[in-house]
Design an enzyme around this catalytic site. Structure first.
Site, mmCIF file in Angstrom:
data_model
loop_
_atom_site.group_PDB
_atom_site.id
_atom_site.type_symbol
_atom_site.label_atom_id
_atom_site.label_comp_id
_atom_site.label_asym_id
_atom_site.label_seq_id
_atom_site.Cartn_x
_atom_site.Cartn_y
_atom_site.Cartn_z
ATOM 1 C CE LYS A 237 8.048 5.688 4.606
ATOM 2 N NZ LYS A 237 8.244 6.365 3.334
ATOM 3 C CB CYS B 235 10.264 10.088 5.913
ATOM 4 S SG CYS B 235 10.420 11.280 4.596
ATOM 5 C CE1 TYR C 122 10.511 7.035 -3.451
ATOM 6 C CE2 TYR C 122 9.626 8.082 -5.413
ATOM 7 C CZ TYR C 122 10.709 7.677 -4.661
ATOM 8 O OH TYR C 122 11.973 7.911 -5.092
ATOM 9 C CB CYS D 195 10.617 14.566 6.511
ATOM 10 S SG CYS D 195 11.597 13.211 7.155
ATOM 11 C CD GLU E 98 6.956 4.560 0.785
ATOM 12 O OE1 GLU E 98 8.156 4.518 0.523
ATOM 13 O OE2 GLU E 98 6.439 5.517 1.396
ATOM 14 C CE1 TYR F 43 13.712 18.839 11.892
ATOM 15 C CE2 TYR F 43 13.373 17.051 13.454
ATOM 16 C CZ TYR F 43 13.777 17.495 12.209
ATOM 17 O OH TYR F 43 14.256 16.598 11.287
ATOM 18 C CD GLU G 50 26.056 -15.069 -0.040
ATOM 19 O OE1 GLU G 50 27.173 -15.527 -0.315
ATOM 20 O OE2 GLU G 50 25.310 -15.558 0.829
ATOM 21 C CG HIS H 276 27.757 -17.640 2.742
ATOM 22 N ND1 HIS H 276 26.841 -17.688 1.719
ATOM 23 C CD2 HIS H 276 27.731 -18.848 3.345
ATOM 24 C CE1 HIS H 276 26.282 -18.878 1.708
ATOM 25 N NE2 HIS H 276 26.789 -19.602 2.686
HETATM 26 P P1 NDP Z 1 4.433 10.197 -7.282
HETATM 27 O O1 NDP Z 1 4.686 11.302 -8.225
HETATM 28 O O2 NDP Z 1 5.529 9.247 -6.934
HETATM 29 O O3 NDP Z 1 3.199 9.332 -7.778
HETATM 30 C C1 NDP Z 1 1.976 9.910 -8.122
HETATM 31 C C2 NDP Z 1 1.099 8.806 -8.654
HETATM 32 O O4 NDP Z 1 -0.211 9.284 -8.863
HETATM 33 C C3 NDP Z 1 1.585 8.264 -9.988
HETATM 34 O O5 NDP Z 1 1.366 6.886 -9.990
HETATM 35 C C4 NDP Z 1 0.674 8.976 -10.977
HETATM 36 O O6 NDP Z 1 0.469 8.253 -12.155
HETATM 37 C C5 NDP Z 1 -0.606 9.040 -10.196
HETATM 38 N N1 NDP Z 1 -1.479 10.131 -10.619
HETATM 39 C C6 NDP Z 1 -1.161 11.432 -10.809
HETATM 40 N N2 NDP Z 1 -2.258 12.138 -11.171
HETATM 41 C C7 NDP Z 1 -3.280 11.258 -11.200
HETATM 42 C C8 NDP Z 1 -4.669 11.370 -11.514
HETATM 43 N N3 NDP Z 1 -5.195 12.533 -11.866
HETATM 44 N N4 NDP Z 1 -5.431 10.262 -11.453
HETATM 45 C C9 NDP Z 1 -4.888 9.071 -11.091
HETATM 46 N N5 NDP Z 1 -3.602 8.905 -10.800
HETATM 47 C C10 NDP Z 1 -2.800 9.984 -10.846
HETATM 48 O O7 NDP Z 1 3.836 10.921 -6.007
HETATM 49 P P2 NDP Z 1 3.591 10.474 -4.524
HETATM 50 O O8 NDP Z 1 2.424 11.288 -4.102
HETATM 51 O O9 NDP Z 1 3.512 9.000 -4.386
HETATM 52 O O10 NDP Z 1 4.903 10.951 -3.786
HETATM 53 C C11 NDP Z 1 5.360 12.300 -3.953
HETATM 54 C C12 NDP Z 1 6.855 12.375 -3.832
HETATM 55 O O11 NDP Z 1 7.215 12.224 -2.473
HETATM 56 C C13 NDP Z 1 7.622 11.262 -4.549
HETATM 57 O O12 NDP Z 1 7.840 11.542 -5.884
HETATM 58 C C14 NDP Z 1 8.898 11.223 -3.769
HETATM 59 O O13 NDP Z 1 9.774 12.171 -4.278
HETATM 60 C C15 NDP Z 1 8.468 11.579 -2.365
HETATM 61 N N6 NDP Z 1 8.345 10.392 -1.515
HETATM 62 C C16 NDP Z 1 9.448 9.635 -1.275
HETATM 63 C C17 NDP Z 1 9.360 8.499 -0.470
HETATM 64 C C18 NDP Z 1 10.570 7.663 -0.234
HETATM 65 O O14 NDP Z 1 11.671 8.122 -0.510
HETATM 66 N N7 NDP Z 1 10.425 6.431 0.244
HETATM 67 C C19 NDP Z 1 8.100 8.105 0.126
HETATM 68 C C20 NDP Z 1 7.006 8.955 -0.203
HETATM 69 C C21 NDP Z 1 7.140 10.049 -0.990
HETATM 70 P P3 NDP Z 1 1.502 8.294 -13.394
HETATM 71 O O15 NDP Z 1 2.638 7.396 -13.046
HETATM 72 O O16 NDP Z 1 0.685 7.765 -14.528
HETATM 73 O O17 NDP Z 1 1.895 9.725 -13.576
#
Ligand code: NDP
Length: 453
Positions: free
Chosen positions: A52, A49, A179, A44, A183, A100, A441, A436
């Site tokens: 980012k 986070c 995500y 994080c 992002e 930390y 709202e 407002h």
């Molecule tokens: P996610 O699990 O959200 O997304 C992974 C993406 O990669 C999906 O679109 C998936 O497709 C795709 N994918 C997986 N394997 C392959 C592959 N072999 N080839 C092509 N595409 C692939 O993971 P992230 O890495 O984006 O984030 C990890 C976690 O971190 C999140 O789930 C979340 O919990 C946390 N996070 C939270 C944030 C926030 O709260 N704002 C910000 C960043 C991270 P498909 O959908 O088809 O499976």
């Protein structure tokens, strides 16, 4: 005298581990140690986070400047100086790491800058060669990016490296639709990089409300992200003009940087877990019960390594619940229901509860939804739209889900989340007087459902 060196040994100095160590030591007087092999603050603070969000802020200034001109200001954004930003960002991350470390030492936690492995139910082996024993061991080792096994995969970076780029790439390909992919597509686009994004499925942000993710994708494209749905990478190779990428849709193009954002997996390899009998699940996660206890009673696990809900505040809650359960004799399960969260795309997506699609499967619902151009951006002649949506149970009138796509949706959903968590009904929302003029709202002024299901 205890038979152990410590009451608690925490492995991992991220958000969850640090909180658990600190609270156990300062509030219960437990003798606590913590080992971290990398930087304190974990994903994080160091690779997720926090940096980012600073990049999100940095990336928004050009559009502020453009809009400012529409409001009468004589201003232009000029060029973005990546080294200036990057130096300041890393100085801030250094400062936070210091915070930390101070929190831990202030609480009396002994720290080891070392990798730790579990040797048996009560023993930890450190990479320094030392062996330490503890009544309880807490695994808070997080997760790491996973990358697909395609030819040339080693040419790409992940979110671990994106904060350490030496220069801003001119052309960047981001692979994934979750995500992190969405992002960073917005961030890099805002910073001035030409961004192409491949997502293998039909629409990005799978699992979120369809209407909400549809609008996010539309806005991303409108803002300049070249999004290719139903598209994946086949192979890449280094050429004089950058990294040449072949895609499943027949595209072949060159990029200065390719980033995989294709998911993360728990860090459970090579730390001795299976050898001591800690059960590992199918996704490589540590299997735990509702009290975060593993199949070895003295070993607990919290945060991303358990792959429950992979969000910082959830890991922190799990850490606090662990301390309540183990050190305060107050068994406390973690409530994983109705967790509000935000995707920091531009515009942001804030969400709590069920999507329309999930709610429909469960019971009869009414959908209240409005999409409109917000005052601030429409005055600046932007076509951007925002979305305010409530999914309501027909039987109980409870708001089952709230979905917001708008600038600052993360801030809004935190507050809407309280109402939804309390079980507010649609009529409770209606009884609340509108603030407002605001975007949110609309959440309390939607009179008739747009659909039932
Ligand atoms: P996610 O699990 O959200 O997304 C992974 C993406 O990669 C999906 O679109 C998936 O497709 C795709 N994918 C997986 N394997 C392959 C592959 N072999 N080839 C092509 N595409 C692939 O993971 P992230 O890495 O984006 O984030 C990890 C976690 O971190 C999140 O789930 C979340 O919990 C946390 N996070 C939270 C944030 C926030 O709260 N704002 C910000 C960043 C991270 P498909 O959908 O088809 O499976």
């Amino acid at each position: 005298m205890s038979e152990f060196d410590y009451d608690l040994f925490v492995i991992g100095g991220g958000s969850g581990g640090v909180r658990a160590a600190r609270v156990a030591a300062s509030e219960t007087g437990a003798k606590v140690a913590l080992a971290e092999e990398d930087r304190y603050g974990g994903t994080c603070v160091q690779r997720g986070c926090v940096p980012k969000k600073f990049m999100v802020f940095a990336s928004q200034y050009p559009s502020f400047a453009e809009d400012g001109a529409k409001y009468g200001w004589e201003m232009t954004s000029g060029a973005f100086n990546w080294p200036v930003f990057s130096d300041k960002l890393h100085a801030e991350l250094d400062r936070l790491e210091g915070v930390y470390r101070k929190l831990l030492s202030g609480a009396g936690v002994e720290t080891f800058d070392a990798r730790a492995m579990v040797k048996d139910a009560h023993t930890v082996q450190l990479s320094t060669g030392e062996t330490k024993t503890a009544k309880h061991i807490l695994l808070a080792v997080g997760g790491a990016p996973v990358t697909p096994d395609v030819p040339g995969a080693e040419l790409a970076i992940t979110s671990n490296e994106v904060f350490h780029l030496e220069r801003l790439p001119k052309r960047m390909l981001i692979i994934g639709g979750g995500y992190i992919a969405c992002e960073f597509a917005c961030i890099m686009n805002g910073l001035g990089t030409e961004v192409t994004q491949f997502y293998r499925g039909a629409q990005v942000l799978r699992g979120f409300d369809d209407e909400a993710r549809g609008l996010v994708a539309e806005e991303m494209q409108q803002n300049g992200v070249d999004l290719h749905l139903g598209t994946n990478i086949l192979e890449m190779r280094k050429e004089a003009d950058g990294i040449c990428v072949k895609a499943t849709n027949g595209m072949e193009d060159h990029y200065d940087q390719v980033m995989f954002a294709t998911g993360r997996s728990p860090n459970t390899k090579n730390i001795g877990l299976e050898e001591v009998g800690v059960e590992i699940g199918r996704q490589g996660e540590v299997v735990v019960n509702e009290y975060s206890q593993t199949t070895v009673p003295s070993i607990f696990a919290i945060g991303d390594v358990t792959d429950r809900v992979n969000l910082t505040p959830v890991a922190i809650r799990e850490g606090m619940a662990f301390v309540e359960t183990v050190f305060k004799a107050n068994p406390t399960p973690v409530d994983h229901e109705l967790i509000p969260s935000a995707v920091f795309t531009q515009p942001e997506l804030g969400t709590v509860g069920l999507s329309e699609e999930e709610a429909c499967e469960q019971e009869e619902i009414e959908v209240y939804c409005t999409s409109f151009r917000a005052m601030q951006t429409s005055f600046a002649d932007r076509p951007d739209r925002v979305l305010m949506k409530l999914v309501v149970s027909k039987a109980t009138r409870k708001v089952l889900g709230c979905h917001i796509v708008a600038p600052q949706a993360g801030e809004m959903i935190q507050l809407a989340g309280i109402a939804v968590k309390m079980g507010a009904t649609k009529e409770d929302f209606d009884r609340t007087v509108a603030v407002h003029p605001t975007m949110s709202e609309e959440l309390v002024t939607m009179r008739a459902p747009v659909r039932t299901g």
